[in-house]
Write a protein that holds these residues in place. Structure first.
Motif: not given
Length: 538
Positions: A13-17, A324-329
């Motif tokens: 998820g850090d990539i999306n974040g 960003y938490k919902h994105m999985g970051a």
């Protein structure tokens, strides 16, 4: 003895974040350069090689601090789902710096007889000094963050920032999105598909990255085929240049230039403190209990570092931490973003990207973050306080209108001043009312919402006290400033219509406070329906 579990620096998820946070920062840099170069004909080389490197360094420093804070919280709590606080350039004050401080100052310096390069250098020094002033103010006020959080209800904290999210991070970027309708709408829709609907993709790529690739290909493909928006042309970016943002005392020379702009700069700094408190509460509501003082100190330090090294836009924690938490970051996205933006300022590729990436592709991710925070304001506040959350949104709409009608590209400043005057039988001028309501909008929203929460909870004397605080802040222009630029002032220096408007707004707060004070003398019911004596509620 139990071994400490290993926690990964990066998750998928850090990539999306990372892409979301990078785009936020690139968008603001894009708006700054477009305003200075496009509206005020500011020299591009000064923007890209002097202003941007130091500004980017502030983003690097702040994100490194927030990454370390997230890792420490994860170790202390034993959780693997801690999301770092996102940090970047603040949109409202960065736009305000460009349109209300740097651009007009550059024009004024040239009118004083300076040549273009000398005027640009003086403006750059003013920008650095402005950051030092705002950073110092934030540093001092950061030690009072926890006390403010305890005193202000969650509906007021989240509602005020939710209104800013809807109006400034939702609507304004939506306009930029739809200036190229095909590109912007497709990019936005694809982001909704991957981030909200959680739809599957046919290829293994981060959803945000894929949306940017599709949007960028569409923009240039349609443009070169003659099917894009009118006026399409390929950018002609400046060549990459290595520029190390070293500390400089240039801000000292710029301090004397800040004096006329202090009424703007001090509210800008105060706005960031209030915003930092709000985003801390937002992250806390999402499950990550960061200490408010630490969040504020980090943004103050990063702002001071940026100003010391040539930056002109202040950093702030973004209101999108739950998004960003919902994105999985988790914590890797802030580390990646800080390194990417910071090194990009040094090597010049951030300036290149700003000139190549279409705004219609960059803006939709900001719209998504704004929507997510707006929803959180309702979800994380007590249900009985929902109307107070909605009330907190309204001043943001006024500020949104002020940004547009006060933009020199939309309306000539002389014409704006003329529209700001004149009284008819219906009361104050429409534009004057809108501007006065919009100035200090976040603090206004907190006062209105806090007062309504107190009334809902049958604490009428507390509501009256909050309204009296609003009256005092109105007198000095911290809220409802009668200066179209939103500056603060001493009330006895006002004259004519300005004094009348200030008196009317301050008087409105006092009148309602007195009325609530009298009503509080009655016997009334608490929210549960129990009859209580007048003094028991407060």
């Amino acid at each position: 003895m139990t071994a400490t579990p290993h926690r990964r620096w990066f998750v998928a998820g850090d990539i999306n974040g990372f892409f979301g946070l990078v785009v936020d920062n690139l968008s603001i840099l894009g708006f700054i350069s477009a305003a200075l170069i496009g509206i005020f004909q500011f020299p591009a080389d000064v923007v890209f090689t002097r202003m941007f490197p130091g500004t980017a360094l502030g983003v690097l420093v702040g994100n490194l601090i927030y990454t370390a804070m997230a890792r420490r919280l994860a170790q202390r709590s034993g959780r693997d789902d801690v999301t770092a606080m996102p940090l970047g350039l603040d949109a409202p004050t960065s736009i305000g710096m460009a349109l209300l401080v740097l651009g007009p100052a550059f024009v004024a310096f040239k009118q004083q007889g300076m040549d273009e390069q000398a005027a640009a250098t003086a403006t750059w020094q003013l920008g650095m000094a402005s950051l030092m002033v705002m950073g110092t103010l934030k540093l001092v006020l950061s030690f009072f963050g926890d006390a403010i959080t305890r005193a202000v209800p969650r509906a007021a904290l989240l509602g005020s920032i939710g209104g800013a999210a809807l109006a400034l991070l939702g609507f304004l970027p939506l306009i930029e999105t739809l200036r190229s309708p095909v590109v912007g709408f497709v990019t936005f829709g694809l982001l909704m598909y991957v981030l909200v609907a959680k739809g599957k993709l046919p290829i293994r790529l981060p959803g945000v990255l894929l949306a940017f690739i599709v949007g960028t290909v569409l923009y240039y493909g349609l443009g070169m085929a003659g099917l894009g928006t009118p006026g399409f042309q390929l950018p002609n970016p400046a060549p990459l240049r290595f520029t190390l943002p070293l500390p400089t005392l240039g801000f000292v020379d710029g301090l004397r230039y800040t004096v006329p702009y202090l009424p703007l700069l001090l509210p800008f700094g105060l706005l960031m403190v209030v915003g930092g408190i709000n985003v801390s509460e937002s992250a806390r509501a999402a499950g990550d209990d960061y200490r408010t003082r630490d969040v504020l100190l980090a943004e103050a330090v990063s702002t001071l570092v940026a100003g010391l090294c040539g930056g002109v836009a202040q950093t702030t924690p973004y209101i999108g931490q739950p998004a960003y938490k919902h994105m999985g970051a988790r914590m890797g996205y802030t580390l990646l973003t800080g390194l990417f933006i910071g090194l990009g300022g040094v090597f010049g590729y951030v300036s290149g990207l700003v000139q190549w990436l279409p705004i219609a592709v960059l803006a939709p991710i900001i719209v998504y973050v704004g929507m997510d925070i707006t929803v959180q304001a309702f979800h994380e506040s007590p249900r009985r306080h929902a109307l107070a959350v909605a009330l907190a949104f309204l001043p943001s709409i006024a500020y949104l209108l002020v940004i547009k009608v006060g933009n020199p590209a939309w309306i000539d400043p002389a014409r704006f001043a003329a529209l700001y005057s004149g009284v008819d039988s219906h009361g104050l001028p429409d534009l004057a009312t809108i501007v006065t309501l919009g100035n200090g909008f976040i603090i206004t929203a907190m006062i209105w919402s806090s007062a309504l929460v107190a009334m809902i909870d049958q604490r009428f004397r507390r509501a009256a006290a909050i309204l009296l605080i609003g009256a005092v802040l109105t007198l000095f222009g911290f809220i409802h400033s009668v200066d179209p630029r939103g500056s603060i002032y001493l009330p006895w220096h006002l004259e004519g219509l300005a004094r009348a408007i200030m008196g009317q707004f301050a008087g409105a707060y006092v009148a309602l406070a007195l009325l609530l004070g009298l009503l509080s003398l009655q016997r009334h019911a608490d929210p549960a329906g129990t009859r209580v004596e007048p003094d028991a509620a407060d």
